[in-house]
Design a protein around this motif. Structure first.
Motif, PDB file in Angstrom:
ATOM      1  N   LEU A  44     -13.364  14.997 -17.971  1.00  0.00           N
ATOM      2  CA  LEU A  44     -12.894  14.673 -19.324  1.00  0.00           C
ATOM      3  C   LEU A  44     -13.665  15.611 -20.269  1.00  0.00           C
ATOM      4  O   LEU A  44     -13.072  16.113 -21.184  1.00  0.00           O
ATOM      5  CB  LEU A  44     -13.382  13.177 -19.752  1.00  0.00           C
ATOM      6  N   SER A  65     -14.562  12.496 -26.058  1.00  0.00           N
ATOM      7  CA  SER A  65     -15.230  13.022 -24.962  1.00  0.00           C
ATOM      8  C   SER A  65     -16.817  12.538 -24.986  1.00  0.00           C
ATOM      9  O   SER A  65     -17.362  12.363 -23.959  1.00  0.00           O
ATOM     10  CB  SER A  65     -14.818  14.282 -24.277  1.00  0.00           C
ATOM     11  N   SER A 110     -17.522  10.014 -21.956  1.00  0.00           N
ATOM     12  CA  SER A 110     -18.209  10.590 -20.903  1.00  0.00           C
ATOM     13  C   SER A 110     -19.514   9.828 -20.518  1.00  0.00           C
ATOM     14  O   SER A 110     -19.615   9.421 -19.340  1.00  0.00           O
ATOM     15  CB  SER A 110     -18.205  12.133 -21.229  1.00  0.00           C
TER      16      SER A 110
END
Length: 143
Positions: free
Chosen positions: A48, A10, A14
């Motif tokens: 996420l 992540s 992200s």
């Protein structure tokens, strides 16, 4: 449940999703994309991180709360319609600035449709995060 792999993934995915959302938002004038799809991608980026790190930690890092994002987005989208009237046209008529060039983007085309798209972008992010938060807290209360 925490997953080290998900936390690490992540951290890299992200920011990439956020950049992709800006690209989709900007190119939405003439090609598929725009504020709605870009907002969904940006919200996916935040979600996420929330799945990987927990909602509370992610929410504390957000610069604006979801309801604030929705309010600002609605105001921007609504205000974009009045520019056409100010220039003697109809409500929501597009008003464009002259083209100019930027090093990475090339010819930049700015106008009220982009302002409207940014408003939609913010509304979609805020709405998606608010709904996800409501679902996540409901699930915690039931457990």
């Amino acid at each position: 449940m925490t997953s080290t792999l998900l936390i690490i993934a992540s951290r890299y995915i992200s920011p990439l999703l956020l950049v992709l959302s800006f690209i989709v938002l900007y190119r939405g004038h003439n090609l598929p994309g725009g504020g709605f799809i870009g907002g969904l991608i940006a919200a996916s980026s935040v979600l996420l991180m929330a799945i990987a790190q927990g909602w509370d930690k992610t929410e504390s890092r957000l610069p604006l709360q979801p309801m604030t994002l929705m309010a600002i987005g609605l105001a921007m989208a609504g205000a974009s319609g009045f520019f056409g009237m100010a220039y003697g046209g109809a409500f929501m008529q597009g008003v464009w600035l002259p083209f100019f060039e930027l090093p990475l983007l090339g010819k930049v085309k700015l106008g009220t449709p982009l302002l409207f798209d940014i408003g939609v972008y913010l509304v979609v992010i805020g709405f998606t995060l608010k709904c996800a938060h409501a679902l996540a807290t409901e699930e915690e209360e039931d457990a």
